[in-house]
Design a protein around this motif. Sequence first.
Motif, short mmCIF file in Angstrom:
data_model
loop_
_atom_site.label_atom_id
_atom_site.label_comp_id
_atom_site.label_asym_id
_atom_site.label_seq_id
_atom_site.Cartn_x
_atom_site.Cartn_y
_atom_site.Cartn_z
N ASP A 198 -30.99 -2.89 -23.43
CA ASP A 198 -32.34 -2.47 -23.81
C ASP A 198 -33.14 -3.65 -24.34
O ASP A 198 -34.35 -3.78 -24.04
N ILE A 239 -29.63 -6.65 -12.45
CA ILE A 239 -29.08 -5.36 -12.83
C ILE A 239 -28.82 -4.50 -11.60
O ILE A 239 -27.79 -3.82 -11.48
N THR A 240 -29.75 -4.53 -10.65
CA THR A 240 -29.62 -3.73 -9.43
C THR A 240 -28.42 -4.18 -8.61
O THR A 240 -27.66 -3.35 -8.07
N THR A 251 -34.31 -5.85 -21.35
CA THR A 251 -35.39 -5.27 -20.53
C THR A 251 -36.70 -5.17 -21.31
O THR A 251 -37.78 -5.24 -20.71
N ARG A 291 -39.08 -10.78 -15.28
CA ARG A 291 -38.66 -9.38 -15.22
C ARG A 291 -38.09 -9.01 -13.85
O ARG A 291 -37.10 -8.30 -13.74
N LYS A 292 -38.72 -9.54 -12.81
CA LYS A 292 -38.25 -9.24 -11.45
C LYS A 292 -36.82 -9.70 -11.26
O LYS A 292 -35.99 -8.99 -10.68
N HIS A 293 -36.49 -10.86 -11.75
CA HIS A 293 -35.15 -11.41 -11.56
C HIS A 293 -34.12 -10.65 -12.40
O HIS A 293 -32.98 -10.45 -11.96
N LEU A 294 -34.52 -10.22 -13.61
CA LEU A 294 -33.60 -9.42 -14.43
C LEU A 294 -33.29 -8.08 -13.75
O LEU A 294 -32.13 -7.66 -13.68
N ASN A 295 -34.35 -7.44 -13.25
CA ASN A 295 -34.14 -6.16 -12.56
C ASN A 295 -33.26 -6.32 -11.34
O ASN A 295 -32.41 -5.47 -11.03
N LEU A 296 -33.47 -7.43 -10.64
CA LEU A 296 -32.67 -7.67 -9.44
C LEU A 296 -31.21 -7.89 -9.81
O LEU A 296 -30.30 -7.40 -9.12
N SER A 330 -25.35 -2.88 -10.26
CA SER A 330 -25.25 -1.43 -10.03
C SER A 330 -24.79 -1.14 -8.61
O SER A 330 -23.98 -0.24 -8.36
#
Length: 842
Positions: free
Chosen positions: A62, A80-81, A65, A73-78, A84
Amino acid sequence: MSRRRTTRQSKEEKLTKSVAAIKKIGFRSINDFVESYYDSEHAVQSLRYQDGMAYGPAKLMDSWTQNVPPASRKHLNLAITRKSAEIMVQESTKAYRDDSLRLSSSGISIPYLTTNFGLSKIHQTYTQLLPCLTLLLTTLITAPNDYERFKHVEKEGKEQMASKIVLVVISMLLFGRNRATNAFQLVIGVFLSSSGCGRRVIDTFNHMGLSVSYLSTQNTLKTLSEDAKLRAQKFVTNSGRLWGIVYDNINFTLRTASQRLDSGTRQLNATTMAVFSLPARFTRRTYAAALSIFERRKLEGSRRNLKLEDLKLTKEQQAHMTQAYKHAIRTILLSHTPGHLRRRKKTKSLRKHVKALKPVIRLIGHDKTEFFPLPALNEEEASVGGTIRVIQKMFTSLLGLACELVEIELHLLVGDWLSIRNLRLMREERKDEFTGFLRFDWVQEAAMPFHFQLNAMYALCRTHLGLASHVNPSSLEHHRNLLRRAKLDTKKPEYNKAKELVMHSLIARILDCTRIVLKLKSIDDLRTWKPTITEFEVVVEDIVTKYTSTAAAHDALEMDDEIMAHSILFMRDALMFWEFCDAVRDADVGRMWMVYDFWIFMFRGAGCHNYGNEILEMKAQFHYEFPPLLREVVERTWLVNRWGKKGRSIPTDLYLEHNNGFTKNMFAALGSCASIEHVQQKSSACVEVLRTVCHEVASWFGVANYHRRRKEVSIDGDIAALCLDLSIQEVHMSTPGRQIQLSSTPSQKKRKNEKRGLLVHDVLYNGIQMITEKNMFEHWMKRTGSGDTGIYAGDGGIEGNIEVEGAFQDPNGQLDVDTAADPEFIECSFTSMDISTEDGNN
């Protein structure tokens, strides 16, 4: 305020010192330190999950993010994805290797589809093996949309809908990765095929990942048919319960668009059948005497004790029918009277009172019936020879029973009048054979109720439909034109359409009679009617006495009011049909016998002689030729209950008609590939499980499937229109000298000296006259003798060849009857029939 600043500064100081210390001991960055920390043994404690406490890694996620710079942010989300995705790939690998999700078309069984329904088991398996993917999809589907955010409400049933969608999506993903993970697709393929979908549709769904291929579906149907046959054989040989077999013919039309000499439209005639169980208390040990051929033979010829007095209607029977009429009228008024009476909460005490007054004679229970359909036979049972072949193959080839075992006890075979007739003729024809199996004296036949209902509807239409040339506002033909319904054939009307017209007309007449009894101007005035129990009963009593009794009809005829007399007789006959249908639903064979006692005469009066004879045959058998236990067993074969619920019983032959309709729906989807082999190998035997799958799949996805108990379109418009017409025409207002007029068309002009015949027929009175005064009972007794089939053969008997026609084959809707073919036939003056009295040789 200053204290808070001091605390924040001290925390920042700690962080500054920690970062400096980490770099000082040789770590290049904080990320380098964190990565090393979580790679070491020191991180075990911080990664351990403890109940009741916040999970540390989740809090770290948390923080990442929430505080990540916009550019990163884009690289962090990528990242995590990707992680997953790795988790979900591992889950899916485990899932597609799970044996419970891998089915072959040759390995599927009926219990898999019927016990703890397959889709429920598949969804439970997905939840256990794919928690990450399930959570991801569920969260995505249940996330609030703009409307929910704006209205601050959550869509009703969202969680249930999400579980269905998750099941479909995961199944498609697993099937796309490994085609052998096909449990869901196999169930859907069976569902599509049994719903009448063609090959193009199934293969399209296969390419979408929603179904197995068409060929796999067909192989599955073949496996289910083989399994169904084995289950039937196992039940017959190993079960201690009594069972019977219902069978009937089924006809398919193979239409050819381009007609050729060697390729034209033709019809396939086959025989379908099903084994059905009697309730659990009917065991072989308890009812061994009922299956004894010797015990039945003891009473052969006892029908000679049947007297004409046994058929005469008693005061008790008439009193019961009066009570049955009252209950039917109470039910109609509570269900269809506009306004106050329809409100269940407001009329709770009245409804409780009506329920308590429902007539009950002899209930046989509502135990759930087990069914075991068998493969269809490529034989037509309409002839005696075809019936012999059907019975032999049924017991030896399909059920796998030895002839020596079959012939030692009675076996119950049930069906319509033609099937029962052929069984008796078969037994008569083979009575001199050497073996008991070929003599067929082990066959115990029983006529089923639905075909009596069918002929009762034929009798109603023959008697009360009328003709277009009749100016008769009380006729069904007048009401049919008013409601703009399709024309009905007076010889063999389509049952559902005829029943709907009869019921709507009956309801409207009852409401109109209620209006007259209450001295109201229009049906709308009934909206404010709030009767007490006493007032309600007084109205019902007046309607029964003045508008549904034979005496009231003949009083109207004495005043030469044919319109009112015709309507009264219609209501009497239609309420009789209502009572029989209600008795069937409640499984009350005592009430069914009451109606049979009246139909003995009414079928005669309406010209339905075959089924009138069959009721006489039943009376003779049950009263004199059947041992007590056999009577109980045969009565229990009349009705079945698929659901084991009160009020859901149906005739046994109607169950087979439902199966045949389901099979025809599948047959039509085959197009030019249709064949009798497909019916035998892939539909007729597994039809019960296919019907179950269709219901379960539709219900699981939230689609209502009421199994012919659907909520029909409101009939209020029809009832209002009929009530208005009845009020305008004053059908139920006594008017002396009001006769049914004949329209003067050039093609139907009467000769000047020709007398006008009676256009109102009391089939009950006419039937009583035929049986009593015209010696038809004595003639029937003489022809049946000591219980053989003389009624169907011999001097003056009906020949063996049966003419089978479609319901609408005769465009003029006239019934041609050759009285020379049956000396037992008494000419009726019904104008909807053409009577031929000429000898066939002239």
